[in-house]
Scaffold this active site. Sequence first.
Site, PDB file in Angstrom:
ATOM      1  N   GLY A   1      45.945  21.703  -6.942  1.00 46.78           N
ATOM      2  CA  GLY A   1      44.671  21.638  -7.637  1.00 46.78           C
ATOM      3  C   GLY A   1      43.492  21.792  -6.701  1.00 46.78           C
ATOM      4  O   GLY A   1      43.632  21.944  -5.486  1.00 46.78           O
TER       5      GLY A   1
ATOM      6  N   CYS B   1      18.426   1.358 -18.157  1.00 40.88           N
ATOM      7  CA  CYS B   1      19.137   0.488 -19.105  1.00 40.88           C
ATOM      8  C   CYS B   1      19.136  -0.960 -18.597  1.00 40.88           C
ATOM      9  O   CYS B   1      18.129  -1.642 -18.668  1.00 40.88           O
ATOM     10  CB  CYS B   1      20.547   1.024 -19.363  1.00 40.88           C
ATOM     11  SG  CYS B   1      21.244   0.446 -20.930  1.00 40.88           S
TER      12      CYS B   1
ATOM     13  N   GLU C   1      21.199  10.307 -17.046  1.00 42.46           N
ATOM     14  CA  GLU C   1      22.218  10.959 -16.225  1.00 42.46           C
ATOM     15  C   GLU C   1      23.314  11.633 -17.029  1.00 42.46           C
ATOM     16  O   GLU C   1      24.031  12.501 -16.506  1.00 42.46           O
ATOM     17  CB  GLU C   1      22.835   9.949 -15.241  1.00 42.46           C
ATOM     18  CG  GLU C   1      23.648   8.834 -15.867  1.00 42.46           C
ATOM     19  CD  GLU C   1      22.843   7.620 -16.302  1.00 42.46           C
ATOM     20  OE1 GLU C   1      23.438   6.540 -16.436  1.00 42.46           O
ATOM     21  OE2 GLU C   1      21.621   7.756 -16.527  1.00 42.46           O
TER      22      GLU C   1
ATOM     23  N   HIS D   1      20.065   6.561 -20.951  1.00 43.72           N
ATOM     24  CA  HIS D   1      20.755   7.076 -19.763  1.00 43.72           C
ATOM     25  C   HIS D   1      20.397   8.546 -19.548  1.00 43.72           C
ATOM     26  O   HIS D   1      20.948   9.428 -20.209  1.00 43.72           O
ATOM     27  CB  HIS D   1      22.265   6.922 -19.929  1.00 43.72           C
ATOM     28  CG  HIS D   1      22.747   5.512 -19.811  1.00 43.72           C
ATOM     29  ND1 HIS D   1      23.057   4.938 -18.597  1.00 43.72           N
ATOM     30  CD2 HIS D   1      22.958   4.558 -20.749  1.00 43.72           C
ATOM     31  CE1 HIS D   1      23.443   3.677 -18.789  1.00 43.72           C
ATOM     32  NE2 HIS D   1      23.387   3.426 -20.089  1.00 43.72           N
TER      33      HIS D   1
ATOM     34  N   SER E   1      43.321  20.828  -2.437  1.00 41.17           N
ATOM     35  CA  SER E   1      43.194  22.086  -1.695  1.00 41.17           C
ATOM     36  C   SER E   1      41.936  22.095  -0.836  1.00 41.17           C
ATOM     37  O   SER E   1      41.963  22.500   0.340  1.00 41.17           O
ATOM     38  CB  SER E   1      43.162  23.278  -2.660  1.00 41.17           C
ATOM     39  OG  SER E   1      44.345  23.338  -3.432  1.00 41.17           O
TER      40      SER E   1
END
Length: 509
Positions: A223, A79, A169, A167, A227
Site C-alpha cells: 500500500g 467547540c 476542519e 468544526h 511503500s
Amino acid sequence: MAQQILILDFGSQYTQLIARRVRELNVYCEIHPYNKVPEITSDIKGIILSGSPCSVRDEGAPDVNTDAFRGKLPLLGVCYGAQLLASKYGGEVLPSTIREYGRANLDQIDLHQDLLKEMTHGSQVWMSHGDTIKEVPAGFEVIASTESVRVAAFKVQGESTYGIQFHPEVTHSLEGKNLLRNFVVGICGCSQDWTSDTFIDSTIASLKKKIGADKVVMGLSGGVDSSVAATLIHRAIGEQLTCVFVDNGLLRKNEYEEVLDSYMHLGLNVIGVNAKQRFYDALAGLTDPEAKRKAIGRAFIEVFDDEAHKIDGVKWLGQGTIYPDVIESVSVKGPSATIKSHHNVGGLPDFMKLSVVEPLNTLFKDEVRVVGRGLAIPEKIIGRHPFPGPGLAIRILGDITEEKVKTLQEVDYIFIQGLKEHGLYDQVWQAGAILLPIQSVGVMGDERTYEKVVALRAVGSVDGMTADWIHLPYEFLAKMSNDIINRVKGVNRVVYDISSKPPATIEWE
C-alpha cells in the site's frame, strides 16, 4: 525555526484533522496535549484549542491556563475550546435542549470580522456538541448564529481571541478552510512555505541521524503508507534496510505475487514470507473485532521477530503508521477517545528488542501521497486505495476461516476489477467488500437457496477522518451484483452500504 501554529488537544477525534487543514495551507503546526503545553517560543504565531468529548461542566474537565497566552497571541477555540473560553471568563454553558449534531447554516454572520471574511450568509457548518453557550462573558461579542445556536461564533473585543461552536476542519463545513485561512494566514500572519519537499528533506536528515549505522527491518503491505515510509528510510540508509512482505492469508486475490513484482524496480531489498497458517491459527475461534486486530498484530510481530533474527545487527522496526492510525488508537487520557486499535500502533512487546521508526506518523493519507510523488514512486502504488493492515479479517464479520477468506477474495476481486474497467476506481477513495455473518433465502434456477450475504462499500474522502458514500451508477451496481452472485459460489445476495463517516466508520470492524 519555522513559523507554526500550536494546537492544544482536548481529546476530539478531529484534532488531527485541524492540523491537516492547517498544513493544507502550507503552514507548519504541532499538536500537544492540553496538559503538556510547550514553551511559547517566538516561532509560535497562534494557538487553536480543539474540541473534546468532555463537557466543561464536568468535574475534572480538561482545562488549560489560557491567561498565559490570551491577548498575547491570536487564539481560536473550536467547540469545546470555545465553551472553555466562555466558561472560564464568566459566560454560561448549559446542556443543549436538543443535541446539536450534523449540518447547520450560519443565518446570521458578521462579514466585517477578520475571522469570517469572504464567507457567505447561510454558510453550511458541522455541529457536534452536547452543550451550548447560553451567555457570553462581558467583553465578548457574538459574531455568528444559526437558527438554533445563538452563539455559533464570538470574538473578544480588543484582542484576536475567537470561539466557534462548529468544526471548520471537517469537509461538511463548506467554508471551514476559508475560516482557518483567515485565522492562520490573515490573523496570525503565517507565511505559507511548508511543503512536501521540506518534509522529505527534513525527514531523511532526521532518519540518518536517528538510525546511524544500524539496520532496519520493515514490513511492506504493497500500500501507499508502507511503500512511502520504506522509500524514505531507504533514501536515508540504503542497504541497511531489509523489507519483509508477509502473506498473512488475508490479502486480496493475487496480491502477494503482484506486490512482490511491483517492488522489483524500486530498488528495495524485499523478502517474501508465507505465513498464512500462522495467522489462521492465531485467529481461530475469534469473533470480536478488537481480539482479531490484536491477534493479527501479535502474529505480525512474531513474523518480523523471526525475520529480524536472521539479519545481523537489526535494531529498528520500520512502520508505515500515519496520523489516522494514531488518533483512532489512543485513549481519552492520551487524550483522544479510542475508536479502534491499529495493529501497528502501541509499541512492541518486551521480547522484541527493536525500537520503532515511523517516518509518516504526522501525515494524513493525502499528504503521504504527495510525499510519495515527490519521491517518484510509481503511480500504480501511490494511487492504490487504502487497505486495512489486518486485511480481510476485519471485512469478515465473525470468525475467520480459509473458506470465508477465499469467498471474500473472489467478491472483492470482481468489485475492484469492475471499478477499474468502468473508469470508476480513481473516483473512489476506498472500496471493498464485507462478508456478513448471516444467510439469506434466495432462488437460483428452480431451487431455494440459503446462502451468504455480502455488502459492497465505496467512499470518497480526502484524509480518512471523514468520508461520504459514493453514488455509484445503478447500472454498475446491478452488474456487480449479478456477476458476484453468478460467479461466487455460496453468495446469493449483495447489498450496498450508504453510511457516511461519521457516524459510521469506513471499515465495518
